[in-house]
Design a protein around this motif. Structure first.
Motif, PDB file in Angstrom:
ATOM      1  N   GLY A  35     -12.168   6.325  18.113  1.00  0.00           N
ATOM      2  CA  GLY A  35     -12.947   6.073  16.899  1.00  0.00           C
ATOM      3  C   GLY A  35     -12.050   5.705  15.729  1.00  0.00           C
ATOM      4  O   GLY A  35     -12.368   4.800  14.944  1.00  0.00           O
ATOM      5  N   LYS A  36     -10.908   6.358  15.639  1.00  0.00           N
ATOM      6  CA  LYS A  36      -9.952   6.058  14.568  1.00  0.00           C
ATOM      7  C   LYS A  36      -9.412   4.642  14.733  1.00  0.00           C
ATOM      8  O   LYS A  36      -9.309   3.890  13.759  1.00  0.00           O
ATOM      9  CB  LYS A  36      -8.804   7.066  14.598  1.00  0.00           C
ATOM     10  N   LYS A  37      -9.076   4.271  15.967  1.00  0.00           N
ATOM     11  CA  LYS A  37      -8.575   2.910  16.213  1.00  0.00           C
ATOM     12  C   LYS A  37      -9.638   1.872  15.884  1.00  0.00           C
ATOM     13  O   LYS A  37      -9.331   0.817  15.346  1.00  0.00           O
ATOM     14  CB  LYS A  37      -8.128   2.763  17.671  1.00  0.00           C
ATOM     15  N   LEU A  38     -10.896   2.184  16.215  1.00  0.00           N
ATOM     16  CA  LEU A  38     -11.993   1.274  15.888  1.00  0.00           C
ATOM     17  C   LEU A  38     -12.099   1.075  14.381  1.00  0.00           C
ATOM     18  O   LEU A  38     -12.301  -0.039  13.906  1.00  0.00           O
ATOM     19  CB  LEU A  38     -13.321   1.826  16.403  1.00  0.00           C
ATOM     20  N   SER A  39     -11.963   2.164  13.630  1.00  0.00           N
ATOM     21  CA  SER A  39     -12.111   2.073  12.178  1.00  0.00           C
ATOM     22  C   SER A  39     -10.943   1.328  11.533  1.00  0.00           C
ATOM     23  O   SER A  39     -11.058   0.863  10.401  1.00  0.00           O
ATOM     24  CB  SER A  39     -12.245   3.470  11.567  1.00  0.00           C
ATOM     25  N   GLU A  40      -9.832   1.174  12.258  1.00  0.00           N
ATOM     26  CA  GLU A  40      -8.667   0.471  11.721  1.00  0.00           C
ATOM     27  C   GLU A  40      -8.672  -1.020  12.045  1.00  0.00           C
ATOM     28  O   GLU A  40      -7.830  -1.765  11.562  1.00  0.00           O
ATOM     29  CB  GLU A  40      -7.383   1.106  12.261  1.00  0.00           C
ATOM     30  N   LEU A  41      -9.629  -1.472  12.864  1.00  0.00           N
ATOM     31  CA  LEU A  41      -9.704  -2.887  13.213  1.00  0.00           C
ATOM     32  C   LEU A  41     -10.196  -3.709  12.028  1.00  0.00           C
ATOM     33  O   LEU A  41     -10.967  -3.224  11.191  1.00  0.00           O
ATOM     34  CB  LEU A  41     -10.666  -3.106  14.387  1.00  0.00           C
ATOM     35  N   ARG A  42      -9.754  -4.962  11.974  1.00  0.00           N
ATOM     36  CA  ARG A  42     -10.256  -5.881  10.961  1.00  0.00           C
ATOM     37  C   ARG A  42     -11.713  -6.201  11.289  1.00  0.00           C
ATOM     38  O   ARG A  42     -12.132  -6.105  12.438  1.00  0.00           O
ATOM     39  CB  ARG A  42      -9.431  -7.170  10.969  1.00  0.00           C
ATOM     40  N   PRO A  43     -12.506  -6.603  10.293  1.00  0.00           N
ATOM     41  CA  PRO A  43     -13.918  -6.910  10.540  1.00  0.00           C
ATOM     42  C   PRO A  43     -14.137  -7.979  11.618  1.00  0.00           C
ATOM     43  O   PRO A  43     -15.061  -7.871  12.422  1.00  0.00           O
ATOM     44  CB  PRO A  43     -14.427  -7.395   9.182  1.00  0.00           C
ATOM     45  N   ASP A  44     -13.285  -9.010  11.663  1.00  0.00           N
ATOM     46  CA  ASP A  44     -13.461 -10.051  12.679  1.00  0.00           C
ATOM     47  C   ASP A  44     -13.163  -9.512  14.075  1.00  0.00           C
ATOM     48  O   ASP A  44     -13.793  -9.902  15.052  1.00  0.00           O
ATOM     49  CB  ASP A  44     -12.592 -11.269  12.370  1.00  0.00           C
ATOM     50  N   GLN A  45     -12.208  -8.578  14.171  1.00  0.00           N
ATOM     51  CA  GLN A  45     -11.904  -7.963  15.461  1.00  0.00           C
ATOM     52  C   GLN A  45     -13.036  -7.026  15.875  1.00  0.00           C
ATOM     53  O   GLN A  45     -13.453  -7.011  17.031  1.00  0.00           O
ATOM     54  CB  GLN A  45     -10.598  -7.176  15.383  1.00  0.00           C
ATOM     55  N   LEU A  46     -13.534  -6.255  14.924  1.00  0.00           N
ATOM     56  CA  LEU A  46     -14.608  -5.304  15.194  1.00  0.00           C
ATOM     57  C   LEU A  46     -15.864  -6.024  15.681  1.00  0.00           C
ATOM     58  O   LEU A  46     -16.582  -5.510  16.538  1.00  0.00           O
ATOM     59  CB  LEU A  46     -14.918  -4.487  13.937  1.00  0.00           C
ATOM     60  N   ALA A  47     -16.093  -7.230  15.165  1.00  0.00           N
ATOM     61  CA  ALA A  47     -17.270  -7.996  15.580  1.00  0.00           C
ATOM     62  C   ALA A  47     -17.215  -8.356  17.065  1.00  0.00           C
ATOM     63  O   ALA A  47     -18.246  -8.556  17.698  1.00  0.00           O
ATOM     64  CB  ALA A  47     -17.385  -9.263  14.741  1.00  0.00           C
ATOM     65  N   LYS A  48     -16.008  -8.419  17.641  1.00  0.00           N
ATOM     66  CA  LYS A  48     -15.855  -8.788  19.049  1.00  0.00           C
ATOM     67  C   LYS A  48     -16.011  -7.607  19.998  1.00  0.00           C
ATOM     68  O   LYS A  48     -16.063  -7.796  21.201  1.00  0.00           O
ATOM     69  CB  LYS A  48     -14.485  -9.435  19.266  1.00  0.00           C
ATOM     70  N   VAL A  49     -16.083  -6.402  19.464  1.00  0.00           N
ATOM     71  CA  VAL A  49     -16.230  -5.198  20.291  1.00  0.00           C
ATOM     72  C   VAL A  49     -17.715  -4.934  20.495  1.00  0.00           C
ATOM     73  O   VAL A  49     -18.477  -4.862  19.534  1.00  0.00           O
ATOM     74  CB  VAL A  49     -15.555  -3.975  19.619  1.00  0.00           C
ATOM     75  N   ILE A  90     -15.010  -0.439  25.299  1.00  0.00           N
ATOM     76  CA  ILE A  90     -14.519  -0.362  23.920  1.00  0.00           C
ATOM     77  C   ILE A  90     -13.004  -0.188  23.922  1.00  0.00           C
ATOM     78  O   ILE A  90     -12.291  -0.841  23.160  1.00  0.00           O
ATOM     79  CB  ILE A  90     -15.226   0.770  23.149  1.00  0.00           C
ATOM     80  N   GLN A  91     -12.485   0.671  24.806  1.00  0.00           N
ATOM     81  CA  GLN A  91     -11.043   0.903  24.883  1.00  0.00           C
ATOM     82  C   GLN A  91     -10.310  -0.385  25.258  1.00  0.00           C
ATOM     83  O   GLN A  91      -9.278  -0.701  24.676  1.00  0.00           O
ATOM     84  CB  GLN A  91     -10.728   2.002  25.902  1.00  0.00           C
ATOM     85  N   ILE A  92     -10.847  -1.133  26.205  1.00  0.00           N
ATOM     86  CA  ILE A  92     -10.227  -2.393  26.620  1.00  0.00           C
ATOM     87  C   ILE A  92     -10.196  -3.372  25.447  1.00  0.00           C
ATOM     88  O   ILE A  92      -9.180  -4.030  25.191  1.00  0.00           O
ATOM     89  CB  ILE A  92     -10.969  -2.996  27.832  1.00  0.00           C
ATOM     90  N   ALA A  93     -11.301  -3.464  24.716  1.00  0.00           N
ATOM     91  CA  ALA A  93     -11.366  -4.374  23.573  1.00  0.00           C
ATOM     92  C   ALA A  93     -10.377  -3.966  22.492  1.00  0.00           C
ATOM     93  O   ALA A  93      -9.681  -4.814  21.921  1.00  0.00           O
ATOM     94  CB  ALA A  93     -12.788  -4.400  23.011  1.00  0.00           C
ATOM     95  N   VAL A  94     -10.278  -2.673  22.212  1.00  0.00           N
ATOM     96  CA  VAL A  94      -9.347  -2.180  21.197  1.00  0.00           C
ATOM     97  C   VAL A  94      -7.914  -2.446  21.638  1.00  0.00           C
ATOM     98  O   VAL A  94      -7.063  -2.855  20.837  1.00  0.00           O
ATOM     99  CB  VAL A  94      -9.581  -0.677  20.916  1.00  0.00           C
ATOM    100  N   ASP A  95      -7.630  -2.250  22.915  1.00  0.00           N
ATOM    101  CA  ASP A  95      -6.280  -2.489  23.435  1.00  0.00           C
ATOM    102  C   ASP A  95      -5.877  -3.952  23.308  1.00  0.00           C
ATOM    103  O   ASP A  95      -4.693  -4.247  23.135  1.00  0.00           O
ATOM    104  CB  ASP A  95      -6.166  -2.042  24.891  1.00  0.00           C
ATOM    105  N   MET A  96      -6.837  -4.852  23.400  1.00  0.00           N
ATOM    106  CA  MET A  96      -6.515  -6.276  23.260  1.00  0.00           C
ATOM    107  C   MET A  96      -6.026  -6.597  21.846  1.00  0.00           C
ATOM    108  O   MET A  96      -5.269  -7.543  21.657  1.00  0.00           O
ATOM    109  CB  MET A  96      -7.731  -7.138  23.583  1.00  0.00           C
TER     110      MET A  96
END
Length: 181
Positions: A35-49, A90-96
């Protein structure tokens, strides 16, 4: 001891054999970290998750929290919400998006390889790239390649090669976004 209480102890005993409290805590901490990693993603990256709208709103809400204690509680809340989500996807997307992961490094090296092949290659290499990335602007790609080749011949700093790499990375991110949909 009543029958009801004895029955509950039996159920609790069976559950404790399946998963220990320590393991449950480790899982919850892992979900909070995700959840912390998700909250640190840029908005354009978050849109892809891919995640539920409720989860997306909760992640976006975490950006507005400034208090340390409130943020800690919100991370616990994100961990709780992640229990109902597809954690692996979600983990795979964040890892990318995480520069320290192996998947990101492999992708980065593949793009560097494409850049080098395009600069030193011929029209067949360009055609292979166009086939792999159908959404590219062929004219723009060829111009970037010509500029990078000219730059190499004149032994100038690789400014155009960097521009070519940025364009390749943009194409790769666009291709990745369309494959997830």
């Amino acid at each position: 001891m009543s029958k009801r209480k004895a029955g509950n102890e039996h159920l609790e005993h069976d559950e404790s054999e399946e998963i220990s409290k320590s393991e449950i805590k480790r899982q919850m901490h892992a979900l909070q970290e995700l959840g912390k990693k998700l909250s640190e993603l840029r908005p354009d990256q978050l849109a892809k998750v891919s995640m539920s709208d409720h989860m997306r709103r909760a992640v976006e809400e975490s950006r507005r929290i400034s208090s340390h204690i409130a943020l800690k509680r919100h991370m616990q809340y994100l961990g709780k919400l992640l229990r109902t989500e597809d954690n692996e996807a979600i983990q795979i997307a964040v890892d990318m998006f995480d520069a320290s992961t192996q998947a990101h490094n492999q992708r980065f090296h593949a793009l560097e390889n494409w850049r080098e092949r395009l600069i030193t290659g011929d029209n067949n290499t360009i055609q292979l790239f166009i086939d792999a990335y159908a959404g590219c602007d062929i004219q723009h790609l060829r111009q970037l390649i010509r500029n990078a080749q000219r730059e190499r011949e004149q032994q100038k700093p690789p400014a155009h090669a960097r521009k070519l790499f940025r364009y390749l990375r943009e194409l790769d991110e666009l291709e990745d976004g369309t494959q997830e949909s």
